[in-house]
Design an enzyme around this catalytic site. Sequence first.
Site, PDB file in Angstrom:
ATOM      1  CG  ASN A   7      16.735  55.822 -74.182  1.00 29.64           C
ATOM      2  OD1 ASN A   7      17.816  56.096 -74.700  1.00 29.64           O
ATOM      3  ND2 ASN A   7      15.696  56.629 -74.257  1.00 29.64           N
ATOM      4  NE  ARG A  88      15.168  56.900 -78.428  1.00 27.82           N
ATOM      5  CZ  ARG A  88      15.288  58.171 -78.062  1.00 27.82           C
ATOM      6  NH1 ARG A  88      15.730  58.475 -76.864  1.00 27.82           N
ATOM      7  NH2 ARG A  88      14.965  59.138 -78.892  1.00 27.82           N
ATOM      8  CG  HIS A 177      10.189  62.117 -82.170  1.00 31.76           C
ATOM      9  ND1 HIS A 177       9.893  63.442 -82.379  1.00 31.76           N
ATOM     10  CD2 HIS A 177      10.818  62.058 -80.982  1.00 31.76           C
ATOM     11  CE1 HIS A 177      10.342  64.159 -81.347  1.00 31.76           C
ATOM     12  NE2 HIS A 177      10.901  63.335 -80.488  1.00 31.76           N
ATOM     13  CD  GLU A 380       9.435  57.397 -78.203  1.00 27.87           C
ATOM     14  OE1 GLU A 380      10.328  57.627 -79.040  1.00 27.87           O
ATOM     15  OE2 GLU A 380       9.196  58.142 -77.239  1.00 27.87           O
TER      16      GLU A 380
END
Length: 398
Positions: A7, A88, A177, A380
């Site tokens: 990320n 991500r 999200h 996540e």
Amino acid sequence: MRILVLNSGSSSIKFQLFAMDTKTSLASGLVEQIGSSSSRAVLKANGETYEIKRFIKDHHDGLEAMNELFVTSHTLHDLSELDGIGHRIVHGGESFFSSMIVDESVIKKIEEISPLAPLHNPGHLAGIKNAMKESKNVPHVVVFDTVFHQSMPEYAYRYALPYDVCKTHHIRKYGFHGTSHRYVCKQAAKMLGIEFDKFNAISLHLGNGASACAVQNGKSIDTSMGLSPLEGLIMGTRSGDMDPAVVIYLLNIGVLKWNEIDNFLNKKSGLFGICGSSDMREVVAKMQNDERAKLAFDMFCYRVKKYIGSYYAILGRVDALIFTGGIGENAPNTRQKICDELKHLGIHINHDLNFQDMRGERCIDGDDAKIKTLIIPTNEELEIAIETARVIKENKSK
């Protein structure tokens, strides 16, 4: 199968390594303050913490520092040993309807939609490009926060603004999200023994950033965040829903300048704007003696309750109300306040279960509740790893 999840932000890289046969984390870490004299990299693995403190010039240097920590911890010798790397990506715009194997066309499309997420997508791209250089022959997959919400019908995602302007400039509700909402809903469906494609839920991801999602038959049909993560619920420093005329008024009377609007709405508003604290733990601690903290708490919970009611109306049948995120998982006072006086909707939580000091997935609904109320810790990174493994396997079978 070992999957690394990255990320990448403008000045940081969060990373986590997973063993996919057991779906367990082997190591996790952070490279932070890239480009700063106080930059550092830290990794946790095997019950130990490993750290590098030195000047990290850019994302390339950041990945080299990460790799050094993997070697030092005997977790990984080289990124080329990986079976895949998942990235991500905050914003997929209208270009991406699923997770994708990275190639030049995918990179070009992400670059084209970067104006929709100028604080996030450029950092993601830097991470992707440098990771690809450091890991020859390893497949890379992009997983978008917005993809789960691409199932929203047009009447839910379209704004009541001039249609041609919106179409030309890609102005619409995208939602965020999505990876978190999808993960907790899948876990909730398993927990309740309901097939995911028949599962209806209201998912509440409540943290410093907060959003609600209406899930019908395993698909998002509406969500509270919009073109950006600013719309919807009250958040730590973001205003959430408000009349746009407020900004016009403040500009007209000279309280705001045009170049201050973004900072005003995203950094100075929300809980922080109301009572001076953006952390719900501090807000709750101050409530007894601070009227503004109590007001901030009440406003936050009231806004969430309104979204629960509106999503109940469009879903018709709700199997579960799901709490996740830092506040959703760890703030019993907030959960209690949100769920108070919702018995007419079939929502009723057990006070003792709600305040029980426990971790992990659990039910907190009362005996007379018609709708299950669940706490599901989000993950996540694991969801991105699962998606990455799925896309790689499907690509190999073609």
